[in-house]
Design an enzyme around this catalytic site. Structure first.
Site, mmCIF file in Angstrom:
data_model
loop_
_atom_site.group_PDB
_atom_site.id
_atom_site.type_symbol
_atom_site.label_atom_id
_atom_site.label_comp_id
_atom_site.label_asym_id
_atom_site.label_seq_id
_atom_site.Cartn_x
_atom_site.Cartn_y
_atom_site.Cartn_z
ATOM 1 N N ILE A 94 0.457 -1.425 -0.097
ATOM 2 C CA ILE A 94 -0.068 0.274 -0.305
ATOM 3 C C ILE A 94 0.801 1.240 0.152
ATOM 4 C CG2 ILE A 94 -2.078 -0.879 0.895
ATOM 5 C CD1 ILE A 94 -1.349 0.591 3.351
ATOM 6 N N ALA B 196 -5.398 -3.333 5.269
ATOM 7 C CA ALA B 196 -3.713 -3.003 5.540
ATOM 8 C C ALA B 196 -3.426 -2.827 6.832
ATOM 9 C CB ALA B 196 -3.006 -3.372 4.618
ATOM 10 N N THR C 131 3.920 0.897 7.277
ATOM 11 C CA THR C 131 2.545 0.921 6.983
ATOM 12 C C THR C 131 1.812 1.752 7.242
ATOM 13 O OG1 THR C 131 3.304 -1.739 6.363
ATOM 14 C CG2 THR C 131 1.086 -1.238 7.341
ATOM 15 N N ASP D 74 -10.232 0.826 18.641
ATOM 16 C CA ASP D 74 -10.373 1.182 19.894
ATOM 17 C C ASP D 74 -9.228 1.487 20.656
ATOM 18 O OD1 ASP D 74 -9.080 -1.171 20.276
ATOM 19 O OD2 ASP D 74 -11.310 -1.989 21.944
ATOM 20 N N LYS E 99 -1.905 3.822 14.699
ATOM 21 C CA LYS E 99 -3.172 3.631 14.015
ATOM 22 C C LYS E 99 -3.625 5.425 14.102
ATOM 23 C CE LYS E 99 -5.615 1.173 12.422
ATOM 24 N NZ LYS E 99 -5.772 0.579 10.969
ATOM 25 N N ARG F 158 2.665 -8.402 29.205
ATOM 26 C CA ARG F 158 3.107 -7.137 28.580
ATOM 27 C C ARG F 158 3.855 -5.752 28.737
ATOM 28 N NH1 ARG F 158 -1.882 -6.428 23.913
ATOM 29 N NH2 ARG F 158 -0.711 -8.457 22.928
ATOM 30 N N HIS G 40 0.486 -2.279 29.364
ATOM 31 C CA HIS G 40 -0.987 -3.386 29.217
ATOM 32 C C HIS G 40 -2.057 -2.871 28.677
ATOM 33 C CE1 HIS G 40 -2.368 -7.329 29.480
ATOM 34 N NE2 HIS G 40 -2.849 -7.019 27.983
HETATM 35 P P1 NAD Z 1 -3.653 -8.950 9.791
HETATM 36 O O1 NAD Z 1 -2.235 -8.843 10.567
HETATM 37 O O2 NAD Z 1 -4.185 -9.987 9.825
HETATM 38 O O3 NAD Z 1 -3.568 -8.494 8.733
HETATM 39 C C1 NAD Z 1 -3.200 -7.326 7.828
HETATM 40 C C2 NAD Z 1 -3.166 -7.755 6.498
HETATM 41 O O4 NAD Z 1 -2.617 -6.837 5.797
HETATM 42 C C3 NAD Z 1 -2.298 -8.872 5.497
HETATM 43 O O5 NAD Z 1 -3.040 -9.843 4.920
HETATM 44 C C4 NAD Z 1 -1.362 -8.517 5.391
HETATM 45 O O6 NAD Z 1 -0.437 -8.682 4.518
HETATM 46 C C5 NAD Z 1 -0.813 -6.732 4.863
HETATM 47 N N1 NAD Z 1 -0.402 -6.258 4.883
HETATM 48 C C6 NAD Z 1 0.387 -5.280 5.966
HETATM 49 N N2 NAD Z 1 1.277 -4.263 5.739
HETATM 50 C C7 NAD Z 1 0.735 -4.524 4.101
HETATM 51 C C8 NAD Z 1 1.083 -3.628 3.486
HETATM 52 N N3 NAD Z 1 2.480 -2.601 3.563
HETATM 53 N N4 NAD Z 1 0.911 -3.348 1.735
HETATM 54 C C9 NAD Z 1 -0.345 -3.966 1.796
HETATM 55 N N5 NAD Z 1 -0.646 -4.865 2.738
HETATM 56 C C10 NAD Z 1 -0.596 -5.375 3.808
HETATM 57 O O7 NAD Z 1 -4.911 -7.912 10.967
HETATM 58 P P2 NAD Z 1 -6.546 -8.458 11.041
HETATM 59 O O8 NAD Z 1 -6.214 -7.780 12.368
HETATM 60 O O9 NAD Z 1 -6.937 -8.436 10.408
HETATM 61 O O10 NAD Z 1 -7.152 -6.418 11.439
HETATM 62 C C11 NAD Z 1 -7.182 -5.647 9.694
HETATM 63 C C12 NAD Z 1 -7.595 -4.640 10.157
HETATM 64 O O11 NAD Z 1 -8.438 -4.168 11.130
HETATM 65 C C13 NAD Z 1 -6.129 -3.407 10.918
HETATM 66 O O12 NAD Z 1 -6.485 -2.615 10.437
HETATM 67 C C14 NAD Z 1 -6.182 -3.319 12.198
HETATM 68 O O13 NAD Z 1 -5.478 -1.476 12.563
HETATM 69 C C15 NAD Z 1 -7.676 -3.306 12.283
HETATM 70 N N6 NAD Z 1 -8.114 -3.883 13.413
HETATM 71 C C16 NAD Z 1 -8.636 -4.730 13.979
HETATM 72 C C17 NAD Z 1 -9.006 -5.515 15.105
HETATM 73 C C18 NAD Z 1 -8.609 -7.246 15.813
HETATM 74 O O14 NAD Z 1 -9.320 -7.345 16.543
HETATM 75 N N7 NAD Z 1 -7.710 -8.370 15.281
HETATM 76 C C19 NAD Z 1 -9.483 -4.848 16.027
HETATM 77 C C20 NAD Z 1 -9.989 -3.552 14.963
HETATM 78 C C21 NAD Z 1 -9.470 -2.691 14.289
HETATM 79 O O1 DAU Z 2 -8.708 -3.818 20.508
HETATM 80 C C1 DAU Z 2 -8.384 -3.799 18.723
HETATM 81 C C2 DAU Z 2 -7.452 -4.801 19.157
HETATM 82 O O2 DAU Z 2 -7.334 -5.946 19.556
HETATM 83 C C3 DAU Z 2 -7.090 -4.880 17.596
HETATM 84 O O3 DAU Z 2 -6.229 -3.321 17.260
HETATM 85 C C4 DAU Z 2 -5.551 -5.193 17.588
HETATM 86 O O4 DAU Z 2 -5.007 -5.448 16.041
HETATM 87 C C5 DAU Z 2 -5.620 -6.994 17.812
HETATM 88 O O5 DAU Z 2 -4.354 -7.070 17.957
HETATM 89 C C6 DAU Z 2 -6.312 -7.013 18.928
HETATM 90 O O6 DAU Z 2 -4.931 -6.297 20.026
HETATM 91 P P1 DAU Z 2 -4.675 -6.925 22.081
HETATM 92 O O7 DAU Z 2 -3.446 -6.464 22.052
HETATM 93 O O8 DAU Z 2 -5.794 -6.700 22.367
HETATM 94 O O9 DAU Z 2 -5.128 -8.362 21.449
HETATM 95 P P2 DAU Z 2 -3.813 -9.558 21.537
HETATM 96 O O10 DAU Z 2 -4.688 -10.514 20.681
HETATM 97 O O11 DAU Z 2 -2.772 -9.424 21.358
HETATM 98 O O12 DAU Z 2 -4.611 -9.849 22.749
HETATM 99 C C7 DAU Z 2 -5.509 -10.045 23.223
HETATM 100 C C8 DAU Z 2 -5.364 -9.880 25.477
HETATM 101 O O13 DAU Z 2 -4.599 -10.972 25.561
HETATM 102 C C9 DAU Z 2 -4.611 -8.776 25.934
HETATM 103 O O14 DAU Z 2 -4.484 -8.154 27.162
HETATM 104 C C10 DAU Z 2 -2.807 -9.672 25.637
HETATM 105 C C11 DAU Z 2 -3.622 -11.275 26.519
HETATM 106 N N1 DAU Z 2 -2.896 -12.284 25.982
HETATM 107 C C12 DAU Z 2 -2.009 -11.888 24.362
HETATM 108 C C13 DAU Z 2 -2.025 -13.343 24.470
HETATM 109 C C14 DAU Z 2 -1.002 -13.276 22.530
HETATM 110 C C15 DAU Z 2 -2.225 -12.461 26.584
HETATM 111 O O15 DAU Z 2 -2.823 -12.861 27.932
HETATM 112 N N2 DAU Z 2 -1.424 -14.385 25.938
HETATM 113 C C16 DAU Z 2 -1.099 -13.954 24.880
HETATM 114 O O16 DAU Z 2 -0.678 -15.268 24.731
#
Ligand code: NAD
Ligand code: DAU
Length: 342
Positions: A60, A80, A98, A123, A162, A281, A284
């Site tokens: 991107i 992404a 990114t 969030d 973000k 973490r 955290h």
């Molecule tokens: P993910 O890490 O599973 O996927 C990210 C994707 O982006 C991958 O397919 C990766 O290959 C692609 N990517 C990374 N860098 C790139 C680049 N430079 N160019 C093109 N593609 C690239 O992430 P996710 O958990 O699916 O999160 C997706 C979006 O949602 C993110 O913007 C994240 O901040 C947001 N989000 C995630 C959560 C969550 O709980 N996981 C919650 C709220 C918002």
């Molecule tokens: O709130 C939205 C976010 O949620 C997104 O923006 C992020 O992309 C997504 O990764 C997620 O972030 P968190 O840091 O909350 O998610 P994670 O799955 O890494 O961890 C969830 C909680 O669990 C957090 O309090 C840390 C804890 N944890 C995580 C791991 C990997 C553990 O206790 N043990 C673990 O092994």
């Protein structure tokens, strides 16, 4: 709207959105722009019709490629990102590149061609909230959940990049008239989530004979939403949201980490205490909680997957049935955590 670019469409939430659009909106052609980093997987798009979905493997932040693609589309939905907090504490640079430069590249192209842009955010830009038990009204009073009016206060390199990307979008709306909306969603769960993340890490630990790992005491609270509900919310905002507005997405799913882990253990027929406490973490965040009233009242969205136990059971079943999707990566993911005693 006939043509849409979904960035990060081969990742966890982006691929879910692509499946959602293909299933529910047959008039749309989707171009997935994805770099296929460690978190992206072509298999997440398997089975989708080739005449409806095209995967372009690219960055991107590649301005020439982005310009060429955006010129030909009606809308960009931007998922992404580098998305994992723990990785951002180890090496922040890819997050800056990114999440900030990548977003800048996309919004510049959308501005140039006057293309509708939806920005998917988190969030975590708001920082964290006190635990409910530490609040006088147990967290039920006004202002005790995040709303679109809450001040930005991110804690980690991930969440600060973000937050930075959200602020770029807001500035591009105001200064250049970018046709953008922003959504900030809580923690997603469901199939295709990378096994570095909390829920899939613990499920695949148990399936691999490894004891689950809880950071610290496990009191930290996350507000869980099924990824299918996130997809329907993004579609609603993209098609009905007001330009320039921010909408928070959540489904009233607050749970502390210990409770989530105990539920996983119960659903997988393990003793309640069959896990280890590991190093916490740094920085955290304590608690996230979303007030989605604006999205409910203004756009009429409602979550459908509100039974967390059922959603978790389905997710466990998916990782059990799809071991080939995650098994090859498991040892490397655990070795990386082990370096930090996590
Ligand atoms: P993910 O890490 O599973 O996927 C990210 C994707 O982006 C991958 O397919 C990766 O290959 C692609 N990517 C990374 N860098 C790139 C680049 N430079 N160019 C093109 N593609 C690239 O992430 P996710 O958990 O699916 O999160 C997706 C979006 O949602 C993110 O913007 C994240 O901040 C947001 N989000 C995630 C959560 C969550 O709980 N996981 C919650 C709220 C918002
Ligand atoms: O709130 C939205 C976010 O949620 C997104 O923006 C992020 O992309 C997504 O990764 C997620 O972030 P968190 O840091 O909350 O998610 P994670 O799955 O890494 O961890 C969830 C909680 O669990 C957090 O309090 C840390 C804890 N944890 C995580 C791991 C990997 C553990 O206790 N043990 C673990 O092994």
């Amino acid at each position: 709207m006939k043509k849409m670019i979904v960035t990060g469409g081969a990742g966890f939430i982006g691929s879910n959105f692509v499946h959602y659009v293909v299933k529910n909106h047959p008039e749309i052609h989707v171009t997935v722009l994805d770099k296929l980093t460690y978190a992206g997987n072509e298999a997440n798009l398997a089975g989708l019709p080739a005449d409806r979905v095209e995967l372009i493997v690219g960055d991107i932040a590649d301005a020439e490629l982005v310009d060429k693609l955006v010129k030909e589309t009606d809308a960009v939905v931007h998922y992404a990102a580098e998305s994992h907090n723990d990785n951002s504490l180890e090496d922040p640079y890819p997050f800056l590149q990114t999440n900030i430069i990548g977003t800048y590249t996309l919004i510049e192209a959308c501005r140039k061609y006057d293309v509708r842009y939806h920005h998917v955010s988190t969030d975590e830009v708001y920082g964290d909230l006190p635990l409910r038990e530490d609040l006088p009204g147990h967290g039920e009073g006004p202002g005790e959940k995040f709303t679109a009016e809450t001040s930005y206060n991110p804690s980690s390199p991930y969440s600060s990049t973000k937050a930075g990307s959200d602020l770029l979008v807001k500035a591009w709306v105001r200064s250049f008239g970018l046709k953008a909306t922003i959504s900030n969603c809580s923690n997603n769960y469901g199939p295709y989530q990378h096994i570095e993340k909390f829920i899939p890490r613990q499920i695949t630990n148990i399936l691999s004979g490894i004891r689950p790992k809880l950071y610290g005491e496990g009191k930290n609270v996350r507000d869980w939403i099924h990824t299918n509900d996130h997809s329907s919310a993004v579609w609603t905002i993209l098609t009905k949201g007001r330009i320039g507005e921010t909408y928070l997405i959540g489904a009233d799913g607050e749970q502390n980490n210990k409770a989530v882990l105990e539920l996983i253990l119960e659903l997988m027929n393990q003793p309640k205490d069959a896990y280890e406490h590991v190093v916490d973490r740094p920085g955290h965040d304590l608690r996230y909680a979303i007030d989605s009233t604006k999205l409910y009242q203004e756009l009429g969205w409602e979550p459908q997957f509100t039974n967390f136990k059922d959603g978790l059971a389905d997710t466990i079943q998916w990782y059990t049935d799809n071991a080939s999707w995650w098994q090859a990566e498991k040892a490397a993911v655990e070795a990386k955590y082990a370096k930090n005693n996590q």
